[in-house]
Design an enzyme around this catalytic site. Structure first.
Site, PDB file in Angstrom:
ATOM      1  N   GLY A  97       3.309  -1.629  39.500  1.00 33.83           N
ATOM      2  CA  GLY A  97       2.183  -0.829  39.976  1.00 33.83           C
ATOM      3  C   GLY A  97       2.579   0.503  40.566  1.00 33.83           C
ATOM      4  CB  CYS A 111     -19.624  -9.998  17.244  1.00 32.88           C
ATOM      5  SG  CYS A 111     -19.196  -8.915  15.876  1.00 32.88           S
ATOM      6  CB  CYS A 117     -17.149 -11.972  13.530  1.00 35.46           C
ATOM      7  SG  CYS A 117     -16.790 -11.582  15.247  1.00 35.46           S
ATOM      8  CB  CYS A 131     -15.748  -7.343  17.553  1.00 41.56           C
ATOM      9  SG  CYS A 131     -16.017  -9.098  17.702  1.00 41.56           S
ATOM     10  CB  CYS A 140     -14.342  -8.033  14.058  1.00 38.19           C
ATOM     11  SG  CYS A 140     -16.093  -8.289  13.777  1.00 38.19           S
TER      12      CYS A 140
END
Lengths: 257, 294
Positions: free
Chosen positions: B33, B242, B245, B267, B273
């Site tokens: 970080g 989606c 899909c 997606c 997808c």
């Protein structure tokens, strides 16, 4: 008798060959309000930055009676501790509220910042405290979500005071708190500050060139000229019976309305 | 094409530059970080097009690597295509659109839906690495705040969100606390992806070219999104499946399909997808079984 809250011992600050302030010493006792007056360039603000931990004195030391540690030299504290002290136990009110406020966030966030800095993580509580403090400094509570830019100069200054006092500090430094405000707004602000100082038992160091401000607020007065302390004493005593020629000049320069 | 066919050193950057970047990367991995400064180079693309990510990728690649590049989850957008081609040309490595096959994935704005595996490296393109930047303009001050872990200001931003919108309206670049120490800007990924930052088996590297900073999340690092007790972090995302899909629980793009307000959700991760279509899943607007994946 308890120890003084703040002891300033022989503080000197130079800017190259020039003197900012030289060999200034005083003690501030709990609950006391100290006024520092002098003309422009007399070293008032330099002194204030040295004793409030923002500037480094070249000589001398500043000893603060911390709640948990007892008397400690602020330059010898570790930086995290000093910064923690500066945002919990101390407060600094700038002359220009824009220096002390975050202009891009709302009034509520401005007041809440110190609370969040010490770990408050409950939105509802932070907001309630912020709203409460706006009320105390006579800002309408409906304006908690407005940005300070939408406030008048007097309101900004009051907001700055609320933002500083929300963590219950013991010591407040004020640099020309009424500068740039018109007289009626000044009067209300002074009333407010006087009320808060007495109510909360604050100790304060107030730097100003306005003798009326110290007359109203300060218990004791220090007069500075050319970086040196020229006279000190109880406020009424200094203003009504000035001893040093410069103080006499200063007092006689005030226009009588 | 092999690297020998080009006039470029492997992966474009010279060896000393790659060495310098790797040193920064090692430091970043050692201090999760923390923003490590590095001497960002001019790249043959404008700032804002992923110069930081490209430099990190270049320093990370080996000739055996397989690279995948995604932009907003898609493999076929301009930025993704040109960066993929760039590395094909200057490094001669193999490329793929399949998350499962990639060893290095350079990304902008998304974390793939498919769970990443140990050994994979995810490289983020970062525009502004400093989470405190818009609250505290001074770099000297923000560095000090990181050093002393003074992060109250980050909550001021979240407070301001709630005060203005009634909820934490930050939807991307949502600040996180890494391993209980450094607050980090996870680059502009949707906050939907934030939970995937935490405890991932893959190594996550972040490169900011213009700002000359690198930071990292090593595998299996605890990453927590900042929030308030009474306004906890919410993942967000569209409340739909989606249209192609029929995937649920994935990050969806909203697509306007006509002038009458018609819309579909699809997606954002094109590879995910495609994979689902090949496995036989069909949504209401999915193409018939034969032919290309939509």
């Amino acid at each position: 008798m308890t120890a003084p809250l703040l002891s300033v011992e022989h503080v000197t600050r130079r800017y190259g060959p020039r003197i900012g302030c030289q060999d200034v010493s005083f003690e501030l006792w709990p609950g006391e309000v100290m006024g520092i007056v002098g003309e422009s360039g007399s070293g008032k603000s330099t002194l204030l930055s040295c004793i409030s931990g923002q500037g480094d004195p070249d000589e001398g030391r500043v000893v603060y009676d911390a709640r948990d540690l007892g008397p400690v030299d602020i330059r010898e504290m570790s930086e995290p501790r000093r910064r923690m002290l500066m945002r919990t136990d101390w407060a600094f009110v700038h002359q220009n509220p824009r220096d002390g406020l975050r202009m891009t966030v709302s009034a509520g966030a401005n007041v809440g910042e110190r609370l969040m800095a010490v770990g408050a993580r409950n939105y509802a509580n932070i907001r309630a405290q912020a709203t409460d403090w706006l009320g105390k400094v006579e800002i309408d509570e409906g304006r908690v979500d407005d940005r300070p830019a939408a406030f008048s100069g007097g309101m900004q200054q009051r907001l700055q005071i609320a933002r500083n006092l929300v963590t219950g500090p013991r010591l407040v430094f004020m640099d020309e708190p009424t500068g740039g405000l018109d007289v009626s707004v000044q009067a209300r602000l002074l009333d407010l500050i006087r009320g808060l100082v007495r109510e909360l038992g604050l100790s304060a160091v107030i730097v100003t060139h306005d003798l009326a401000v110290v007359r109203l607020l300060a218990d004791r007065l220090m007069v500075m000229k050319d970086g040196r302390r020229v006279e000190t004493g109880l406020t009424d005593q200094v203003l009504d019976d000035p001893q040093h020629p410069y103080t006499q000049l200063l007092v006689s320069s005030v226009l009588q309305a | 094409m092999t690297p020998q066919d080009t006039e470029y050193n492997f992966a474009y950057l010279d060896e000393q530059t790659k060495r310098m970047i790797r040193r920064a990367l090692l430091k970043a991995v050692a201090i999760p970080g923390y923003q490590v400064p590095f001497a960002s180079r001019e790249m043959p693309m404008p700032y804002g097009w992923g110069t930081g990510g490209v430099q990190v990728t270049a320093a990370t690649l080996t000739p055996e690597d397989t690279l995948k590049v995604i932009d907003q989850g898609a493999d076929d957008t301009t930025n993704a295509v040109s960066i993929r081609k760039f590395f094909q040309k200057v490094a001669g490595i193999s490329v793929t659109e399949k998350t499962a096959e990639a060893t290095v994935i350079q990304t902008r704005h998304r974390i793939p839906e498919r769970d990443l595996e140990a050994g994979q490296i995810l490289v983020y393109q970062v525009p502004i690495p400093e989470p405190l930047r818009f609250l505290e303009p001074r770099e000297t001050e923000t560095r000090k705040m990181h050093a002393l872990a003074e992060y109250g200001l980050m909550h001021v931003k979240l407070y301001e969100d709630i005060a203005r919108h009634g909820h934490i309206a930050t939807a991307y670049a949502y600040p996180v606390l890494v391993e209980g120490r450094f607050v980090m800007d996870p680059s502009p990924i949707p906050k939907f992806d934030n939970p995937k930052l935490s405890n991932s088996p893959a190594l996550q590297l972040f490169g900011a070219g213009r700002e000359q900073r690198i930071h990292a999340i090593p595998p299996f690092t605890r990453v927590v999104s900042l929030d308030f007790e009474d306004h906890p972090f919410e993942r967000g995302g569209a409340d739909a499946d989606c249209a192609i899909c029929a995937a649920s629980g994935v990050y969806l793009d909203e697509v306007i399909v006509d002038d009458a307000g018609g819309r579909m959700f699809v997606c954002s991760d094109t590879d995910h997808c495609r994979e689902r279509l090949e496995a036989g899943h069909r949504g209401p607007m999915g193409a018939p079984a034969e032919g290309e994946a939509a």
